[in-house]
Design a protein around this motif. Structure first.
Motif, short mmCIF file in Angstrom:
data_model
loop_
_atom_site.label_atom_id
_atom_site.label_comp_id
_atom_site.label_asym_id
_atom_site.label_seq_id
_atom_site.Cartn_x
_atom_site.Cartn_y
_atom_site.Cartn_z
N VAL A 93 0.87 -1.17 0.00
CA VAL A 93 0.00 0.00 0.00
C VAL A 93 0.91 1.22 0.00
CG1 VAL A 93 -1.77 1.29 1.23
CG2 VAL A 93 -1.83 -1.22 1.22
N TYR A 94 0.66 2.12 -0.93
CA TYR A 94 1.47 3.32 -1.07
C TYR A 94 0.72 4.52 -0.50
CZ TYR A 94 4.90 0.86 -3.85
OH TYR A 94 5.90 0.00 -4.26
N TYR A 95 1.42 5.26 0.35
CA TYR A 95 0.83 6.40 1.04
C TYR A 95 1.52 7.70 0.62
CZ TYR A 95 -1.13 2.92 4.24
OH TYR A 95 -1.81 1.86 4.78
N CYS A 96 0.72 8.72 0.45
CA CYS A 96 1.20 10.07 0.24
C CYS A 96 1.21 10.78 1.60
CB CYS A 96 0.25 10.77 -0.73
SG CYS A 96 0.54 12.51 -1.00
N ALA A 97 2.21 11.60 1.85
CA ALA A 97 2.32 12.28 3.13
C ALA A 97 2.84 13.70 2.93
CB ALA A 97 3.23 11.50 4.07
N GLY A 98 2.45 14.58 3.84
CA GLY A 98 2.89 15.96 3.79
C GLY A 98 3.52 16.41 5.09
N ARG A 99 4.54 17.24 4.96
CA ARG A 99 5.28 17.71 6.12
C ARG A 99 5.39 19.22 6.05
NH1 ARG A 99 11.21 18.07 7.46
NH2 ARG A 99 11.30 17.80 9.72
N VAL A 100 5.01 19.89 7.13
CA VAL A 100 5.08 21.35 7.18
C VAL A 100 6.51 21.73 7.55
CG1 VAL A 100 4.15 23.45 8.17
CG2 VAL A 100 2.68 21.46 7.87
N SER A 101 7.34 21.86 6.54
CA SER A 101 8.76 22.13 6.76
C SER A 101 9.42 22.43 5.42
CB SER A 101 9.42 20.91 7.40
OG SER A 101 10.81 21.09 7.52
N SER A 102 10.62 22.94 5.49
CA SER A 102 11.41 23.14 4.28
C SER A 102 12.44 22.02 4.09
CB SER A 102 12.15 24.48 4.34
OG SER A 102 13.02 24.49 5.44
N VAL A 103 12.47 21.09 5.03
CA VAL A 103 13.50 20.05 5.01
C VAL A 103 12.92 18.75 4.47
CG1 VAL A 103 15.11 18.70 6.40
CG2 VAL A 103 14.67 21.10 6.98
N VAL A 104 13.57 18.20 3.47
CA VAL A 104 13.17 16.92 2.90
C VAL A 104 13.72 15.82 3.80
CG1 VAL A 104 13.35 15.38 0.91
CG2 VAL A 104 13.15 17.87 0.57
N THR A 105 12.86 14.98 4.32
CA THR A 105 13.27 13.97 5.26
C THR A 105 12.58 12.65 4.97
OG1 THR A 105 13.49 13.47 7.61
CG2 THR A 105 11.48 14.57 6.93
N ALA A 106 13.13 11.58 5.54
CA ALA A 106 12.64 10.24 5.23
C ALA A 106 11.89 9.56 6.36
CB ALA A 106 13.82 9.36 4.81
N GLY A 107 11.83 10.16 7.51
CA GLY A 107 11.20 9.50 8.65
C GLY A 107 9.69 9.64 8.65
N PRO A 108 8.98 8.52 8.67
CA PRO A 108 7.50 8.60 8.67
C PRO A 108 6.97 9.46 9.82
CG PRO A 108 8.22 6.35 8.33
CD PRO A 108 9.44 7.13 8.68
N HIS A 109 7.61 9.40 10.98
CA HIS A 109 7.12 10.13 12.13
C HIS A 109 7.28 11.64 11.97
CE1 HIS A 109 11.43 9.60 12.74
NE2 HIS A 109 11.41 10.66 13.52
N GLU A 110 8.01 12.07 10.96
CA GLU A 110 8.24 13.50 10.74
C GLU A 110 7.21 14.12 9.81
OE1 GLU A 110 12.87 14.26 10.97
OE2 GLU A 110 12.45 12.51 9.72
N TYR A 111 6.28 13.32 9.32
CA TYR A 111 5.24 13.82 8.43
C TYR A 111 3.94 14.03 9.19
CZ TYR A 111 8.25 13.36 4.43
OH TYR A 111 9.28 13.53 3.53
N ASP A 112 3.27 15.12 8.86
CA ASP A 112 2.12 15.57 9.63
C ASP A 112 0.79 15.07 9.09
OD1 ASP A 112 4.11 18.36 9.39
OD2 ASP A 112 3.69 17.46 11.35
N TYR A 113 0.71 14.87 7.78
CA TYR A 113 -0.56 14.51 7.16
C TYR A 113 -0.37 13.31 6.25
CZ TYR A 113 -1.61 19.19 8.80
OH TYR A 113 -1.78 20.29 9.58
N TRP A 114 -1.40 12.46 6.23
CA TRP A 114 -1.34 11.21 5.47
C TRP A 114 -2.62 10.97 4.70
CZ3 TRP A 114 2.95 8.03 5.43
CH2 TRP A 114 3.96 8.35 6.35
N GLY A 115 -2.46 10.37 3.53
CA GLY A 115 -3.62 9.89 2.79
C GLY A 115 -4.01 8.50 3.26
N GLN A 116 -5.05 7.95 2.64
CA GLN A 116 -5.56 6.64 3.03
C GLN A 116 -4.80 5.50 2.36
OE1 GLN A 116 -7.99 6.09 5.42
NE2 GLN A 116 -7.51 8.24 5.73
N GLY A 117 -4.04 5.80 1.34
CA GLY A 117 -3.24 4.78 0.69
C GLY A 117 -3.90 4.21 -0.56
#
Length: 124
Positions: A93-117
């Motif tokens: 299942v592929y998920y789209c996520a958004g992070r309120v930041s200017s830094v590109v990062t790879a940690g799931p816990h660093e993303y604020d918003y998620w789609g349903q997949g």
């Protein structure tokens, strides 16, 4: 706040391609670093790719480099994941996520918003 809706998943044979799309609501899309993650059954959610707010910088997991491409269209509030040369182990299942930041990062816990997949399945 942003709402994310993925589409474009499906069933494809090994070696084939899929293009995932993620539609974002709201007027502040350019405030978000956007990422794609995936989760296979019984496994943790893994980073796939991320893209900076203006689309200048990207980051990829090693296992997708050269095969997947992330892009965004800020005029349409869209982010895409073009997946080529797909392998059965890309099934997830592929998920789209958004992070309120200017830094590109790879940690799931660093993303604020998620789609349903959206499910992507690659047959051998």
């Amino acid at each position: 706040q942003v709402q994310l809706v993925e589409s474009g998943g499906g069933l494809v044979q090994a070696g084939g391609s899929l293009r995932l799309s993620c539609a974002a609501s709201g007027r502040t899309f350019t405030s978000y670093v956007m990422g794609w993650f995936r989760q296979a059954p019984g496994k943790e959610r893994d980073f796939v790719a991320a893209i900076s707010r203006r689309g200048v910088n990207t980051n990829y997991a090693d296992f997708v480099k050269g095969r997947f491409t992330i892009s965004r269209d800020n005029a349409k509030n869209m982010v895409y994941l073009q997946m080529n040369s797909l392998l059965p182990e890309d099934t997830a299942v592929y998920y789209c996520a958004g992070r309120v930041s200017s830094v590109v990062t790879a940690g799931p816990h660093e993303y604020d918003y998620w789609g349903q997949g959206t499910q992507g399945t690659v047959s051998s």
